[in-house]
Scaffold this active site. Structure first.
Site, PDB file in Angstrom:
ATOM      1  N   CYS A  98     -20.106  -3.226 -25.904  1.00  0.00           N
ATOM      2  CA  CYS A  98     -21.032  -4.368 -25.948  1.00  0.00           C
ATOM      3  C   CYS A  98     -21.905  -4.310 -27.192  1.00  0.00           C
ATOM      4  CB  CYS A  98     -21.925  -4.351 -24.742  1.00  0.00           C
ATOM      5  SG  CYS A  98     -21.043  -4.322 -23.190  1.00  0.00           S
TER       6      CYS A  98
ATOM      7  N   ARG B  41     -16.516  -4.078 -32.725  1.00  0.00           N
ATOM      8  CA  ARG B  41     -16.723  -3.084 -31.670  1.00  0.00           C
ATOM      9  C   ARG B  41     -15.822  -3.337 -30.460  1.00  0.00           C
ATOM     10  NH1 ARG B  41     -21.871  -0.511 -32.174  1.00  0.00           N
ATOM     11  NH2 ARG B  41     -21.890  -0.191 -29.945  1.00  0.00           N
TER      12      ARG B  41
ATOM     13  N   TRP C 264     -18.313  -6.239 -23.284  1.00  0.00           N
ATOM     14  CA  TRP C 264     -17.052  -5.547 -23.006  1.00  0.00           C
ATOM     15  C   TRP C 264     -17.125  -5.208 -21.524  1.00  0.00           C
ATOM     16  CZ3 TRP C 264     -15.266  -0.630 -21.518  1.00  0.00           C
ATOM     17  CH2 TRP C 264     -13.938  -0.325 -21.857  1.00  0.00           C
TER      18      TRP C 264
ATOM     19  N   ASN D 120     -26.849  -3.382 -22.879  1.00  0.00           N
ATOM     20  CA  ASN D 120     -25.712  -2.457 -23.058  1.00  0.00           C
ATOM     21  C   ASN D 120     -25.962  -1.252 -22.160  1.00  0.00           C
ATOM     22  OD1 ASN D 120     -24.786  -4.119 -25.042  1.00  0.00           O
ATOM     23  ND2 ASN D 120     -25.050  -2.652 -26.724  1.00  0.00           N
ATOM     24  N   GLY D 121     -24.901  -0.656 -21.634  1.00  0.00           N
ATOM     25  CA  GLY D 121     -25.062   0.521 -20.786  1.00  0.00           C
ATOM     26  C   GLY D 121     -24.708   0.194 -19.348  1.00  0.00           C
TER      27      GLY D 121
ATOM     28  N   GLU E 117      -2.390  12.643 -33.397  1.00  0.00           N
ATOM     29  CA  GLU E 117      -3.115  11.551 -34.035  1.00  0.00           C
ATOM     30  C   GLU E 117      -2.164  10.417 -34.437  1.00  0.00           C
ATOM     31  OE1 GLU E 117      -6.027  10.646 -34.165  1.00  0.00           O
ATOM     32  OE2 GLU E 117      -6.162   9.282 -35.848  1.00  0.00           O
TER      33      GLU E 117
ATOM     34  N   LYS F 149      -2.576   6.642 -33.026  1.00  0.00           N
ATOM     35  CA  LYS F 149      -2.747   5.477 -33.917  1.00  0.00           C
ATOM     36  C   LYS F 149      -1.715   4.410 -33.595  1.00  0.00           C
ATOM     37  CE  LYS F 149      -5.668   5.946 -35.196  1.00  0.00           C
ATOM     38  NZ  LYS F 149      -6.877   6.736 -35.224  1.00  0.00           N
TER      39      LYS F 149
ATOM     40  N   GLU G 136      -2.356   2.644 -30.137  1.00  0.00           N
ATOM     41  CA  GLU G 136      -3.528   1.768 -29.994  1.00  0.00           C
ATOM     42  C   GLU G 136      -3.394   0.464 -30.769  1.00  0.00           C
ATOM     43  OE1 GLU G 136      -7.321   3.575 -31.062  1.00  0.00           O
ATOM     44  OE2 GLU G 136      -6.399   4.661 -32.698  1.00  0.00           O
TER      45      GLU G 136
ATOM     46  N   HIS H  72      10.356  21.191 -22.665  1.00  0.00           N
ATOM     47  CA  HIS H  72       9.780  21.514 -21.352  1.00  0.00           C
ATOM     48  C   HIS H  72       9.557  20.265 -20.513  1.00  0.00           C
ATOM     49  CE1 HIS H  72       9.404  25.684 -22.496  1.00  0.00           C
ATOM     50  NE2 HIS H  72       8.956  25.274 -23.673  1.00  0.00           N
TER      51      HIS H  72
ATOM     52  N   LYS I 164     -14.937   0.043 -30.242  1.00  0.00           N
ATOM     53  CA  LYS I 164     -15.151   0.977 -31.353  1.00  0.00           C
ATOM     54  C   LYS I 164     -15.995   2.170 -30.946  1.00  0.00           C
ATOM     55  CE  LYS I 164     -14.880   2.453 -35.543  1.00  0.00           C
ATOM     56  NZ  LYS I 164     -13.636   3.188 -35.839  1.00  0.00           N
TER      57      LYS I 164
HETATM   58  C1  F6R Z   1      -8.986   6.140 -32.165  1.00  0.00           C
HETATM   59  C2  F6R Z   1     -10.420   6.099 -32.023  1.00  0.00           C
HETATM   60  C3  F6R Z   1     -11.041   6.760 -30.840  1.00  0.00           C
HETATM   61  C4  F6R Z   1     -12.323   7.489 -31.262  1.00  0.00           C
HETATM   62  C5  F6R Z   1     -13.054   8.029 -30.025  1.00  0.00           C
HETATM   63  C6  F6R Z   1     -14.285   8.829 -30.406  1.00  0.00           C
HETATM   64  O1  F6R Z   1      -8.568   5.483 -33.321  1.00  0.00           O
HETATM   65  O2  F6R Z   1     -11.103   5.541 -32.822  1.00  0.00           O
HETATM   66  O3  F6R Z   1     -10.155   7.624 -30.213  1.00  0.00           O
HETATM   67  O4  F6R Z   1     -11.992   8.524 -32.136  1.00  0.00           O
HETATM   68  O5  F6R Z   1     -13.444   6.965 -29.206  1.00  0.00           O
HETATM   69  O6  F6R Z   1     -15.181   8.059 -31.137  1.00  0.00           O
HETATM   70  P1  F6R Z   1     -16.309   8.723 -32.020  1.00  0.00           P
HETATM   71  O7  F6R Z   1     -15.648   9.452 -33.121  1.00  0.00           O
HETATM   72  O8  F6R Z   1     -17.142   7.574 -32.498  1.00  0.00           O
HETATM   73  O9  F6R Z   1     -17.058   9.651 -31.117  1.00  0.00           O
END
Ligand code: F6R
Length: 611
Positions: free
Chosen positions: A2, A27, A77, A103-104, A484, A488, A491, A507, A606
């Protein structure tokens, strides 16, 4: 997640608020709303979907609305109730004269709601936030600040809020507990926001609220109190970002822009922090002496998602450079399993946003248990950066794309520097330290060389358009990169992708392989290379298509793969950076060819500020 924007000043509030919401779109959100007042009326406009729909709806409102000078706005959100118009913020109190954005999560909202219903309150939405708006209204007796303080003393959970009242149109009240609020202080105007991105267009002078702060925001001035209405002092600081840092600058997507920014962002992350003569790193932000470092018995790295993957690369470096027993832990698990932590432990929290709820809670748990806690954050002034009090900023600039790219590579660069410093406070020789320092210094150049292969990677992506499943395998430093790479891809392209240690496929996961499924094998010059090639062959024998990420010029390995992406020759401890960049580009091109919403993937946010 949010986003909040509030405005009071001499401009048209509606316009400033909508512009602010646009800057928070990255976000992730699913509905948006705005409320404005001029003292005679208080109006609310809300829409499910994008800010563009809200903007259109505001344009269609009567002209007087657009002249109001105070208001609050929100991108939601969904947590409690689906993303409908009625569940969108702002929410009104029972009188319809107070509007609030939140927010929260209010954890005890059911109890409060039942209590208010007994007093005759009726609720339009399913949200916890509307309950808080009603509670503020219930306490209101002509003084909004007092009503907000009284209500917030009753709630459990987290909040960042901005509130306006038709009867007091000369102020916005903002408050926080666990959910960030930053206030931009301009000339004759102020902006309240959950994220500095919404402030930079107005001013770079900002105040960050601490937990349980309540701010009375008037044009050009901010008065901060605690929940008992006692004044508290918070300093004004200067934002590092400029207004243009959150613009596309000719790129089709922020993700692509941020991938291409990596040579510069890594340069910024390492600038002034290398001591080549002594083969070490200069990290004053850690705020500690070599003697204190030499007394550390164990490192524990906590984070979520991409940040945790970077932490796993750090684990290898801490063990290899510094002989330091190191554990990497998912922050949510760390916070709840009552971990054994000693004063001799070094807990390192990694977070791009510096606001991730689980990582923040892990930090608090570690501080509570007496460990030395540091942060690696990108967002200056973020909660984790402030609560750890010491740590290293990435200086990567704003990361707008939901999928993290430049933060990952800068986190790896910073972790390598910390590991080097720890190593040099221990048994790592100066000669070896210089060699590592040189390799870290070469990171921007290595990334530039991968970026030059963009067209080759885009060509490879053409083979992935109809793919449903993919696997990424690696060993040692490249194991976290495999995780990673898979994260990527899934997502942003919505292809089901899994990263595994190369030895782990046998396994269980190998049962999933079918003809044509791509398996990306990370096989640079490193211990275990031949074994990973062997594992790739086991996959090929079951019909998989093997895409090798190999060292440039390694024709022997290339001959064993169905297709290859070359990365420049480099030591295995720095290879995660060029490897990750190649996989970022691959995911980007696959997602683009599949027509996905690259910068704002479905269901994602985000900054994950709820558990
Ligand atoms: C993936 C991504 C998320 C963040 C995770 C932690 O591309 O962006 O997996 O890495 O939500 O976020 P931060 O680094 O802001 O704590």
């Amino acid at each position: 997640m949010c986003g909040i924007v509030g405005y009071i000043g001499d401009k048209e509030a509606g316009q400033v608020l909508i512009n602010g919401l646009r800057r928070l779109e990255y976000r992730g959100y699913d509905s948006a709303g705005v409320s404005l007042t001029n003292g005679d009326e208080l109006c609310v406009v809300k829409r499910p979907g994008k800010v563009a729909a809200l903007s259109q709806a505001v344009q269609e409102e009567p002209g007087s609305l657009r002249q109001h000078r105070v208001g609050v706005a929100h991108t939601r959100w969904a947590t409690h109730g689906p993303p409908t118009q009625v569940n969108a913020h702002p929410h009104l109190d029972r009188s319809g004269r107070i509007a609030m954005v939140h927010n929260g999560i209010i954890e005890n909202y059911r109890d409060i709601r039942a209590h208010l219903e007994q007093k005759g309150h009726a609720f339009d939405s399913e949200t916890d936030s509307e309950v808080l708006a009603h509670l503020i209204g219930d306490y209101y007796q002509g003084n909004l600040l007092e009503a907000v303080c009284a209500a917030l003393q009753k709630v459990e959970g987290t909040f960042g809020i901005a509130v306006i009242c038709q009867d007091e149109p000369d102020q916005v009240i903002a408050a926080r507990r666990g959910s960030p609020i930053v206030i931009g202080v301009g000339k004759n105007e102020c902006v309240v926001a959950s994220d500095a991105a919404a402030v930079v267009a107005v001013t770079q002078q900002v105040i960050y609220l601490d937990d349980n702060d309540v701010a009375i925001v008037t044009p050009g001035a901010v008065d901060i109190r605690d929940l008992n209405n006692v004044p508290v002092n918070r300093e004004i600081s200067e934002l590092e970002w400029s207004d243009t840092s959150a613009e596309l600058g000719g790129f089709e997507h922020f993700m692509l822009k941020e991938i291409h920014e990596q040579p510069d962002s890594i340069r910024n992350a390492i600038r002034g922090r290398m001591d080549f003569d002594n083969g070490t790193a200069v990290l004053s932000g850690l705020g500690t002496t070599p003697r204190e470092i030499s007394e550390v018995q164990r490192a524990i790295i906590v984070g979520c998602g991409t940040s945790m993957n970077a932490g796993m690369v750090g684990e290898y470096a801490f063990e290899n450079f510094a002989d330091m027993p190191t554990e990497v832990e998912q922050a949510a698990e760390f916070r709840y399993r009552n971990p054994i932590i000693k004063a001799s432990d070094f807990v390192l929290a990694i977070s791009q946003s510096g606001e991730t709820a689980d990582t923040l809670a892990a930090v608090r748990e570690a501080i509570q248990k007496g460990a030395w806690v540091s942060g690696i954050c990108n967002v200056v002034g973020s909660t984790i950066a402030r609560e750890t009090g010491r740590g290293i900023y990435l200086h990567a600039g704003p990361e707008i794309s939901v999928a993290s790219t430049k933060a990952f590579t800068c986190q790896v660069a910073v972790l390598l520097m910390i590991a080097l410093k720890f190593g040099r406070c221990g048994r790592l020789s100066c000669t070896k330290g210089r060699e590592i320092a040189k390799a870290i210094e070469s990171l921007p150049m290595l990334v530039e060389q991968v970026l030059e292969r963009n067209d080759i990677i885009a060509k490879e992506a053409e083979k992935w358009v109809e793919t449903d499943h993919a696997f990424f395998i690696g060993r040692g430093y490249q194991f976290p990169v495999a995780l990673e790479g898979a994260l990527k891809l899934k997502e942003i392209s919505y292809i089901h992708a899994e990263g595994y240690h190369a030895a782990e496929l046998k396994h269980g996961p190998i049962a999933l392989l079918e003809s044509g499924i791509p398996v990306v094998a990370l096989v640079n010059e490193a211990p275990g290379k031949e074994k990973t090639i062997g594992n790739a062959h086991e996959c090929a024998a079951r019909g998989a298509r093997i895409v090798g990420l190999i060292t440039e010029g390694d024709t022997e390995t290339a001959a064993l793969m169905d297709s290859v992406i070359e990365i420049p020759k480099c030591p295995d401890y720095v290879a995660p950076v060029p490897m990750a960049v190649a996989l970022q580009l691959l995911s980007y091109h696959v997602a683009r060819l599949r027509g996905c919403a690259i910068d704002q993937p479905r269901n994602l946010a985000k900054s994950v500020t709820v558990e």
